[in-house]
Design an enzyme around this catalytic site. Structure first.
Site, mmCIF file in Angstrom:
data_model
loop_
_atom_site.group_PDB
_atom_site.id
_atom_site.type_symbol
_atom_site.label_atom_id
_atom_site.label_comp_id
_atom_site.label_asym_id
_atom_site.label_seq_id
_atom_site.Cartn_x
_atom_site.Cartn_y
_atom_site.Cartn_z
ATOM 1 N N CYS A 57 0.934 -0.748 0.317
ATOM 2 C CA CYS A 57 0.453 -0.037 0.294
ATOM 3 C C CYS A 57 1.073 1.364 0.004
ATOM 4 C CB CYS A 57 -0.698 0.155 1.814
ATOM 5 S SG CYS A 57 -2.237 -1.190 1.100
ATOM 6 N N GLU A 59 0.746 3.746 1.883
ATOM 7 C CA GLU A 59 1.122 4.132 3.242
ATOM 8 C C GLU A 59 2.180 3.807 3.831
ATOM 9 O OE1 GLU A 59 -2.308 3.306 2.031
ATOM 10 O OE2 GLU A 59 -3.507 3.999 3.275
ATOM 11 N N CYS A 90 -5.851 1.299 5.579
ATOM 12 C CA CYS A 90 -6.151 -0.579 5.780
ATOM 13 C C CYS A 90 -5.365 -0.674 7.005
ATOM 14 C CB CYS A 90 -5.303 -1.457 4.684
ATOM 15 S SG CYS A 90 -4.042 -1.954 4.696
HETATM 16 N N1 THU Z 1 -4.789 0.668 -1.398
HETATM 17 C C1 THU Z 1 -3.412 0.991 -1.028
HETATM 18 O O1 THU Z 1 -2.827 1.233 -1.505
HETATM 19 N N2 THU Z 1 -4.189 1.886 0.467
HETATM 20 C C2 THU Z 1 -4.735 1.282 1.548
HETATM 21 O O2 THU Z 1 -4.922 2.294 1.639
HETATM 22 C C3 THU Z 1 -6.167 0.491 0.568
HETATM 23 C C4 THU Z 1 -4.914 -0.149 -0.572
HETATM 24 C C5 THU Z 1 -3.694 -0.448 -3.105
HETATM 25 C C6 THU Z 1 -3.676 -1.905 -2.388
HETATM 26 C C7 THU Z 1 -3.840 -2.070 -3.905
HETATM 27 O O3 THU Z 1 -2.858 -1.694 -4.906
HETATM 28 C C8 THU Z 1 -5.069 -1.353 -4.017
HETATM 29 O O4 THU Z 1 -5.168 -0.308 -3.109
HETATM 30 C C9 THU Z 1 -6.363 -1.953 -4.415
HETATM 31 O O5 THU Z 1 -6.837 -3.020 -2.684
#
Ligand code: THU
Length: 137
Positions: A57, A59, A90
């Site tokens: 992610c 973050e 998440c």
């Molecule tokens: N994702 C993030 O980068 N941050 C979040 O807070 C939630 C999900 C990304 C992971 C994945 O590449 C895409 O969003 C879909 O889940």
């Protein structure tokens, strides 16, 4: 809210980073911008992989960039994801962020629009710790 930053500027940094997301599988680009106590901003994007579970992610990318540069104190994290709903970090990212303190201000915004704010400790009130009393309690 700390006086050393303007939340709109941090959201703008996250939105700018989002342009560089690598999300060919989900097509859900996310950008993050992490403000340190020293006033620096580290950005991150989600980086996906053909082996889907290896995706990371935005973050955590921002946090890892900052920590690997020696940063340990953080003030705020802005996240910009999809424009249909607000994107908060998440659960896995909240746990990783909680390592560095419960008071981090999480700011989420749509690419263009309204902003929501919440402290990390309110999003993950019982973060895992190895001690019954975590260092920051
Ligand atoms: N994702 C993030 O980068 N941050 C979040 O807070 C939630 C999900 C990304 C992971 C994945 O590449 C895409 O969003 C879909 O889940």
């Amino acid at each position: 809210m700390s006086s050393i930053y303007e939340e709109g500027a941090l959201i703008a940094a996250a939105a700018g980073a989002r342009e560089r997301a690598y999300a060919p599988y989900s097509r859900f680009p996310v950008g993050a911008a992490l403000l340190t106590a020293s006033g620096r901003v580290y950005t991150g994007v989600n980086i996906e992989n053909a082996s889907y579970g290896l995706t990371v992610c935005a973050e955590r990318v921002a946090l890892w960039k900052a920590v690997s540069e020696g940063e340990r104190e953080f003030v705020a994290l802005a996240v910009v994801g999809g424009d249909r709903a607000f994107t908060f970090p998440c659960g896995a990212c909240l746990q990783v962020l909680a390592e560095f303190g419960p008071d981090l201000e999480i700011i989420t915004g749509r690419p263009q629009g309204q902003i929501l704010k919440e402290r990390l400790k309110n999003l993950l009130p019982q973060a895992f710790g190895l001690r019954s009393r975590r260092p920051w309690r």
